[in-house]
Scaffold this motif. Structure first.
Motif, PDB file in Angstrom:
ATOM      1  N   GLY A   1       0.823  -1.208   0.000  1.00 21.10           N
ATOM      2  CA  GLY A   1       0.000   0.000   0.000  1.00 21.10           C
ATOM      3  C   GLY A   1       0.854   1.254   0.000  1.00 21.10           C
ATOM      4  O   GLY A   1       0.555   2.228  -0.699  1.00 21.10           O
ATOM      5  N   LEU A   2       1.939   1.227   0.758  1.00 22.38           N
ATOM      6  CA  LEU A   2       2.862   2.364   0.774  1.00 22.38           C
ATOM      7  C   LEU A   2       3.561   2.504  -0.574  1.00 22.38           C
ATOM      8  O   LEU A   2       3.685   3.606  -1.109  1.00 22.38           O
ATOM      9  CB  LEU A   2       3.882   2.205   1.898  1.00 22.38           C
ATOM     10  N   ALA A   3       3.988   1.382  -1.157  1.00 27.68           N
ATOM     11  CA  ALA A   3       4.641   1.422  -2.472  1.00 27.68           C
ATOM     12  C   ALA A   3       3.681   1.960  -3.532  1.00 27.68           C
ATOM     13  O   ALA A   3       4.081   2.767  -4.384  1.00 27.68           O
ATOM     14  CB  ALA A   3       5.137   0.026  -2.853  1.00 27.68           C
ATOM     15  N   ASP A   4       2.415   1.550  -3.464  1.00 32.72           N
ATOM     16  CA  ASP A   4       1.426   2.056  -4.425  1.00 32.72           C
ATOM     17  C   ASP A   4       1.270   3.557  -4.289  1.00 32.72           C
ATOM     18  O   ASP A   4       1.193   4.278  -5.284  1.00 32.72           O
ATOM     19  CB  ASP A   4       0.072   1.376  -4.207  1.00 32.72           C
ATOM     20  N   ARG A   5       1.227   4.061  -3.067  1.00 27.39           N
ATOM     21  CA  ARG A   5       1.071   5.501  -2.844  1.00 27.39           C
ATOM     22  C   ARG A   5       2.279   6.255  -3.386  1.00 27.39           C
ATOM     23  O   ARG A   5       2.136   7.279  -4.028  1.00 27.39           O
ATOM     24  CB  ARG A   5       0.893   5.766  -1.346  1.00 27.39           C
ATOM     25  N   ARG A   6       3.481   5.728  -3.134  1.00 29.93           N
ATOM     26  CA  ARG A   6       4.690   6.367  -3.671  1.00 29.93           C
ATOM     27  C   ARG A   6       4.625   6.415  -5.188  1.00 29.93           C
ATOM     28  O   ARG A   6       4.973   7.418  -5.803  1.00 29.93           O
ATOM     29  CB  ARG A   6       5.951   5.599  -3.246  1.00 29.93           C
ATOM     30  N   GLY A   7       4.186   5.317  -5.807  1.00 28.52           N
ATOM     31  CA  GLY A   7       4.097   5.262  -7.265  1.00 28.52           C
ATOM     32  C   GLY A   7       3.110   6.275  -7.814  1.00 28.52           C
ATOM     33  O   GLY A   7       3.385   6.948  -8.808  1.00 28.52           O
ATOM     34  N   ARG A   8       1.963   6.405  -7.176  1.00 27.89           N
ATOM     35  CA  ARG A   8       0.969   7.381  -7.643  1.00 27.89           C
ATOM     36  C   ARG A   8       1.503   8.794  -7.512  1.00 27.89           C
ATOM     37  O   ARG A   8       1.304   9.620  -8.397  1.00 27.89           O
ATOM     38  CB  ARG A   8      -0.332   7.231  -6.847  1.00 27.89           C
ATOM     39  N   ARG A   9       2.194   9.092  -6.417  1.00 30.21           N
ATOM     40  CA  ARG A   9       2.766  10.430  -6.249  1.00 30.21           C
ATOM     41  C   ARG A   9       3.797  10.715  -7.330  1.00 30.21           C
ATOM     42  O   ARG A   9       3.849  11.802  -7.879  1.00 30.21           O
ATOM     43  CB  ARG A   9       3.413  10.581  -4.873  1.00 30.21           C
ATOM     44  N   GLY A  10       4.631   9.723  -7.632  1.00 30.38           N
ATOM     45  CA  GLY A  10       5.644   9.902  -8.668  1.00 30.38           C
ATOM     46  C   GLY A  10       5.020  10.135 -10.032  1.00 30.38           C
ATOM     47  O   GLY A  10       5.456  10.989 -10.799  1.00 30.38           O
ATOM     48  N   PHE A  11       3.973   9.367 -10.346  1.00 26.33           N
ATOM     49  CA  PHE A  11       3.291   9.533 -11.624  1.00 26.33           C
ATOM     50  C   PHE A  11       2.677  10.921 -11.729  1.00 26.33           C
ATOM     51  O   PHE A  11       2.782  11.582 -12.761  1.00 26.33           O
ATOM     52  CB  PHE A  11       2.214   8.463 -11.785  1.00 26.33           C
ATOM     53  N   ARG A  12       2.044  11.403 -10.666  1.00 20.62           N
ATOM     54  CA  ARG A  12       1.451  12.739 -10.690  1.00 20.62           C
ATOM     55  C   ARG A  12       2.516  13.806 -10.889  1.00 20.62           C
ATOM     56  O   ARG A  12       2.296  14.776 -11.612  1.00 20.62           O
ATOM     57  CB  ARG A  12       0.656  13.002  -9.408  1.00 20.62           C
ATOM     58  N   ALA A  13       3.678  13.632 -10.275  1.00 21.43           N
ATOM     59  CA  ALA A  13       4.757  14.613 -10.442  1.00 21.43           C
ATOM     60  C   ALA A  13       5.227  14.657 -11.893  1.00 21.43           C
ATOM     61  O   ALA A  13       5.446  15.734 -12.453  1.00 21.43           O
ATOM     62  CB  ALA A  13       5.917  14.285  -9.505  1.00 21.43           C
ATOM     63  N   VAL A  14       5.377  13.497 -12.511  1.00 17.81           N
ATOM     64  CA  VAL A  14       5.792  13.439 -13.914  1.00 17.81           C
ATOM     65  C   VAL A  14       4.733  14.084 -14.800  1.00 17.81           C
ATOM     66  O   VAL A  14       5.046  14.859 -15.715  1.00 17.81           O
ATOM     67  CB  VAL A  14       6.050  11.974 -14.342  1.00 17.81           C
ATOM     68  N   ARG A  15       3.471  13.804 -14.528  1.00 20.17           N
ATOM     69  CA  ARG A  15       2.384  14.389 -15.317  1.00 20.17           C
ATOM     70  C   ARG A  15       2.359  15.909 -15.187  1.00 20.17           C
ATOM     71  O   ARG A  15       2.192  16.614 -16.180  1.00 20.17           O
ATOM     72  CB  ARG A  15       1.059  13.784 -14.860  1.00 20.17           C
ATOM     73  N   ARG A  16       2.575  16.434 -13.978  1.00 19.37           N
ATOM     74  CA  ARG A  16       2.616  17.892 -13.780  1.00 19.37           C
ATOM     75  C   ARG A  16       3.755  18.526 -14.568  1.00 19.37           C
ATOM     76  O   ARG A  16       3.586  19.556 -15.192  1.00 19.37           O
ATOM     77  CB  ARG A  16       2.758  18.236 -12.300  1.00 19.37           C
ATOM     78  N   ARG A  17       4.923  17.879 -14.548  1.00 18.41           N
ATOM     79  CA  ARG A  17       6.058  18.409 -15.299  1.00 18.41           C
ATOM     80  C   ARG A  17       5.787  18.409 -16.793  1.00 18.41           C
ATOM     81  O   ARG A  17       6.133  19.354 -17.506  1.00 18.41           O
ATOM     82  CB  ARG A  17       7.321  17.606 -14.987  1.00 18.41           C
ATOM     83  N   ALA A  18       5.167  17.341 -17.282  1.00 14.68           N
ATOM     84  CA  ALA A  18       4.853  17.267 -18.714  1.00 14.68           C
ATOM     85  C   ALA A  18       3.860  18.353 -19.108  1.00 14.68           C
ATOM     86  O   ALA A  18       4.009  18.984 -20.154  1.00 14.68           O
ATOM     87  CB  ALA A  18       4.296  15.881 -19.049  1.00 14.68           C
ATOM     88  N   ARG A  19       2.862  18.576 -18.275  1.00  9.25           N
ATOM     89  CA  ARG A  19       1.886  19.644 -18.573  1.00  9.25           C
ATOM     90  C   ARG A  19       2.547  21.009 -18.563  1.00  9.25           C
ATOM     91  O   ARG A  19       2.216  21.857 -19.383  1.00  9.25           O
ATOM     92  CB  ARG A  19       0.758  19.605 -17.554  1.00  9.25           C
ATOM     93  N   ALA A  20       3.466  21.205 -17.637  1.00  8.75           N
ATOM     94  CA  ALA A  20       4.167  22.502 -17.554  1.00  8.75           C
ATOM     95  C   ALA A  20       4.993  22.742 -18.812  1.00  8.75           C
ATOM     96  O   ALA A  20       5.178  23.886 -19.217  1.00  8.75           O
ATOM     97  CB  ALA A  20       5.047  22.538 -16.312  1.00  8.75           C
ATOM     98  N   ARG A  21       5.465  21.672 -19.431  1.00  9.45           N
ATOM     99  CA  ARG A  21       6.247  21.788 -20.669  1.00  9.45           C
ATOM    100  C   ARG A  21       5.359  21.836 -21.905  1.00  9.45           C
ATOM    101  O   ARG A  21       5.860  21.935 -23.017  1.00  9.45           O
ATOM    102  CB  ARG A  21       7.198  20.611 -20.798  1.00  9.45           C
ATOM    103  N   GLY A  22       4.045  21.731 -21.712  1.00  9.17           N
ATOM    104  CA  GLY A  22       3.121  21.797 -22.833  1.00  9.17           C
ATOM    105  C   GLY A  22       2.949  20.511 -23.584  1.00  9.17           C
ATOM    106  O   GLY A  22       2.583  20.497 -24.731  1.00  9.17           O
ATOM    107  N   ARG A  23       3.216  19.386 -22.932  1.00 12.03           N
ATOM    108  CA  ARG A  23       3.096  18.065 -23.603  1.00 12.03           C
ATOM    109  C   ARG A  23       1.815  17.388 -23.235  1.00 12.03           C
ATOM    110  O   ARG A  23       1.223  17.478 -22.293  1.00 12.03           O
ATOM    111  CB  ARG A  23       4.264  17.172 -23.232  1.00 12.03           C
TER     112      ARG A  23
END
Length: 79
Positions: A57-79
């Motif tokens: 459960g902790l690993a899943d939460r870490r993974g979701r947080r990491g995915f959201r961070a990557v998605r935010r960065r991609a949106r900030a770059r206009g992708r």
């Protein structure tokens, strides 16, 4: 070893995740326990299980947080 700030009426989940990241950095993905994270965070041994259920459960939460961070960065770059 980096000092993890002990929990005191703040964001306990974040503190436990930070403790997990530190433990994984030191001993690899399998070299830690929820009890060890509780010790590092300065909380009861039951606190990590209460918030995350188990290690998966902790690993899943870490993974979701990491995915959201990557998605935010991609949106900030206009992708």
């Amino acid at each position: 070893m980096r000092e993890i700030h002990q929990y005191h009426h703040g964001n306990l989940k974040r503190v436990i995740i930070d403790a997990a990241l530190q433990a994984i950095g030191e001993s690899g993905p399998a070299g830690w326990s929820l009890r060890e994270l509780a010790r590092r965070a300065g909380v009861s041994h039951a606190a990590p299980a209460h918030h995350f259920g188990d290690k998966q459960g902790l690993a899943d939460r870490r993974g979701r947080r990491g995915f959201r961070a990557v998605r935010r960065r991609a949106r900030a770059r206009g992708r």
